[in-house]
Design a protein around this motif. Structure first.
Motif, mmCIF file in Angstrom:
data_model
loop_
_atom_site.group_PDB
_atom_site.id
_atom_site.type_symbol
_atom_site.label_atom_id
_atom_site.label_comp_id
_atom_site.label_asym_id
_atom_site.label_seq_id
_atom_site.Cartn_x
_atom_site.Cartn_y
_atom_site.Cartn_z
ATOM 1 N N LEU A 139 47.187 -32.938 24.292
ATOM 2 C CA LEU A 139 46.658 -31.684 23.767
ATOM 3 C C LEU A 139 45.152 -31.813 23.572
ATOM 4 O O LEU A 139 44.685 -32.691 22.836
ATOM 5 C CB LEU A 139 47.332 -31.337 22.439
ATOM 6 N N GLY A 141 41.714 -29.613 22.549
ATOM 7 C CA GLY A 141 41.252 -28.383 21.924
ATOM 8 C C GLY A 141 40.173 -28.643 20.892
ATOM 9 O O GLY A 141 39.430 -27.748 20.506
ATOM 10 N N LYS A 171 43.334 -27.622 13.602
ATOM 11 C CA LYS A 171 43.976 -26.822 14.634
ATOM 12 C C LYS A 171 45.479 -26.710 14.367
ATOM 13 O O LYS A 171 46.122 -27.689 13.980
ATOM 14 C CB LYS A 171 43.778 -27.444 16.018
ATOM 15 N N TRP A 173 48.795 -25.867 16.568
ATOM 16 C CA TRP A 173 49.169 -25.869 17.975
ATOM 17 C C TRP A 173 50.527 -25.220 18.189
ATOM 18 O O TRP A 173 51.464 -25.461 17.427
ATOM 19 C CB TRP A 173 49.243 -27.302 18.513
ATOM 20 N N GLN A 174 50.623 -24.413 19.234
ATOM 21 C CA GLN A 174 51.905 -23.953 19.719
ATOM 22 C C GLN A 174 52.330 -24.896 20.842
ATOM 23 O O GLN A 174 51.648 -25.006 21.864
ATOM 24 C CB GLN A 174 51.827 -22.518 20.254
ATOM 25 N N THR A 176 54.511 -26.360 23.955
ATOM 26 C CA THR A 176 55.277 -25.876 25.105
ATOM 27 C C THR A 176 56.430 -26.836 25.355
ATOM 28 O O THR A 176 56.226 -28.058 25.413
ATOM 29 C CB THR A 176 54.391 -25.803 26.359
ATOM 30 N N GLY A 186 53.458 -29.693 26.768
ATOM 31 C CA GLY A 186 52.066 -29.268 26.617
ATOM 32 C C GLY A 186 51.880 -28.503 25.328
ATOM 33 O O GLY A 186 52.749 -28.521 24.448
ATOM 34 N N SER A 188 48.976 -25.365 23.238
ATOM 35 C CA SER A 188 47.708 -24.644 23.167
ATOM 36 C C SER A 188 47.367 -24.366 21.714
ATOM 37 O O SER A 188 48.251 -24.325 20.845
ATOM 38 C CB SER A 188 47.784 -23.331 23.948
ATOM 39 N N VAL A 189 46.085 -24.172 21.448
ATOM 40 C CA VAL A 189 45.634 -23.905 20.084
ATOM 41 C C VAL A 189 46.051 -22.502 19.682
ATOM 42 O O VAL A 189 45.685 -21.513 20.320
ATOM 43 C CB VAL A 189 44.111 -24.069 19.959
#
Length: 244
Positions: A139, A141, A171, A173-174, A176, A186, A188-189
């Protein structure tokens, strides 16, 4: 402390000795006989000292599942280890997890007991299958230049995470997941929590994962709404808050 002595009984007060309680607290009343504990301890010298890392051990933690007897540790030598709490054996070693001789600042387990998360000096957060040693996700970001990620953690649902960094970033994170909905592939922020003006050393979730509290070298603790990213309140007057 790990326990309190009273009338020849030791009252267990620390989660780290739950293994002792399981083995010696036959009545389930939260106490063990002090003489029985001493006899048990001296019979198991291998539990006293365990060496495996080549530098400072930065963090140790258990998996969130209380039935999982394994312990995680990470080190400034770049390694992460999984230990059997019952025997003291090293079950797995992940070397150079964030680059050769790059410090690892925190490690934590997922609710599924199969995955772990690490963060380190390369400004990334990583998710691993600890049994195979495979990194399933990296990750990115956080600001990448001279910005070690100092802390990380996983939500109870196993589908979201948080991290904090040297530059004061936090942060959310969502994550995946794969088609089976079990393995992180994976992320994303989802939110950036802005407000700290110096290194954020640690964060933790509470109130059913709806609130996050952060500890910073800007001498404050801050409480956040993890759904909106709003700072709810701030606690001042610490000297470089390093842990919570």
């Amino acid at each position: 402390g790990r326990g309190e002595m009273k009338d020849g009984k030791m009252t267990l007060t620390d989660a780290i000795v739950t293994q002792v309680q399981r083995e010696l607290d036959q009545d389930g009343n939260g106490t063990i006989n002090a003489e029985e504990f001493e006899e048990w301890y001296v019979q198991q010298p291998e539990r006293k000292v365990k060496r495996g890392h080549g530098s400072v051990v930065k963090e140790i933690t258990q998996f969130p599942d209380p039935e999982n007897r394994n312990v995680l540790s990470c080190s400034y030598d770049g390694s992460v280890k999984v230990w059997c709490m019952k025997t003291g054996d090293i079950l797995q070693t992940l070397e150079d997890t964030h680059g050769k001789k790059t410090q690892v600042f925190e490690v934590c387990g997922f609710p599924d007991n199969a995955q772990i998360m690490t963060c380190g000096g390369d400004a990334t957060v990583k998710v691993w299958d600890w049994k195979s040693g495979k990194c399933n996700a990296t990750l990115k970001g956080h600001a990448e230049k001279k910005n070690p990620v100092r802390g990380c953690g996983v939500f109870t649902c196993g589908k979201k995470a948080f991290s904090c960094s040297k530059k004061g970033e936090i942060k959310i994170w969502q994550l995946t997941l794969d088609a089976d909905g079990t393995t992180v592939t994976g992320g994303s922020v989802l939110l950036s929590l802005d407000g700290h003006t110096d290194l954020v050393d640690r964060c933790c979730l509470y109130n059913d994962d709806t609130r996050l509290i952060s500890a910073s070298w800007d001498n404050t603790l801050r409480v956040w709404d993890v759904k909106t990213g709003e700072e709810i309140f701030k606690l001042k007057d610490h000297n470089k808050a390093r842990g919570i």
